[in-house]
Design an enzyme around this catalytic site. Structure first.
Site, PDB file in Angstrom:
ATOM      1  N   CYS A 108       0.815  -1.205   0.000  1.00 32.95           N
ATOM      2  CA  CYS A 108       0.000   0.000   0.000  1.00 32.95           C
ATOM      3  C   CYS A 108       0.861   1.272   0.000  1.00 32.95           C
ATOM      4  O   CYS A 108       1.616   1.513  -0.928  1.00 32.95           O
ATOM      5  CB  CYS A 108      -0.990  -0.056   1.165  1.00 32.95           C
ATOM      6  SG  CYS A 108      -2.395   1.055   1.051  1.00 32.95           S
ATOM      7  N   HIS A 109       0.778   2.079   1.058  1.00 28.54           N
ATOM      8  CA  HIS A 109       1.555   3.316   1.166  1.00 28.54           C
ATOM      9  C   HIS A 109       2.944   3.088   1.784  1.00 28.54           C
ATOM     10  O   HIS A 109       3.748   4.017   1.856  1.00 28.54           O
ATOM     11  CB  HIS A 109       0.800   4.344   2.022  1.00 28.54           C
ATOM     12  CG  HIS A 109      -0.402   4.925   1.354  1.00 28.54           C
ATOM     13  ND1 HIS A 109      -1.590   4.250   1.257  1.00 28.54           N
ATOM     14  CD2 HIS A 109      -0.589   6.119   0.743  1.00 28.54           C
ATOM     15  CE1 HIS A 109      -2.477   5.006   0.632  1.00 28.54           C
ATOM     16  NE2 HIS A 109      -1.895   6.144   0.298  1.00 28.54           N
TER      17      HIS A 109
END
Length: 178
Positions: A108-109
């Site tokens: 994800c991030h």
């Protein structure tokens, strides 16, 4: 897999499922996951923007190094890696796995922390789509795939985009650590 795997998270803001699913996968494969954070005590998980469960920290980044572990998992959530990339000890801890040639998995991030560590240059990765430009600017090749395993560097680097990719991410992560 008789390995000890670090899971690096901020005191709050980690996307809970991106912590708990890889954690379970490591345990089911016979590994020992350890929760590492920037502070002692508990970390606060989130289900997107809503508070979820808390998790006990096993060690802080100033107590351990990459030498203490066989691999690293960086869960996502927006606030989690955004905080980690501002803490020099957390960035150095993550970079240590690359310097030692040990596998790293980020979802994800989470690649924000890797950008700050300057370890994505020349690597092929994926992430949450909003990081695409950040990763390209840091010298990475970004692909829109559920999981990317890059061996074109000092270590194996496993990346995925989002919680929907967790099945593929967990399998590739366990394979990389195995």
């Amino acid at each position: 897999m008789d390995k000890t795997i670090a899971f690096l998270v901020a005191p709050e803001g980690v996307e809970q499922v991106e912590l708990t699913e890889p954690w379970k996968a490591v345990k089911q494969a016979g590994g020992t996951p350890k929760l590492v954070s920037t502070g002692a005590g508990q970390v606060q998980g989130f289900n997107h923007l809503d508070r979820a469960d808390t998790f006990a920290v096993d060690a802080t980044v100033d107590q351990v190094s990459a030498a203490d572990f066989d691999g690293l998992v960086l869960p996502g959530g927006v606030a989690n890696p955004d905080f980690l990339r501002t803490v020099p000890q957390a960035v150095a801890f993550a970079k240590g796995f690359f310097d030692a040639g040990k596998p790293v998995a980020a979802i994800c991030h989470a690649p924000w922390t890797l950008i700050e560590a300057d370890v994505v240059r020349g690597r092929t990765v994926t992430s949450w789509p909003s990081l695409r430009t950040d990763l390209r600017n840091a010298g990475a090749t970004w692909e829109d795939r559920e999981v990317v395993v890059c061996t074109g560097g000092p270590n194996k680097l496993v990346t995925s985009r989002k919680p929907d990719d967790l099945k593929a991410f967990c399998q590739a992560t366990v394979d990389a650590f195995g």
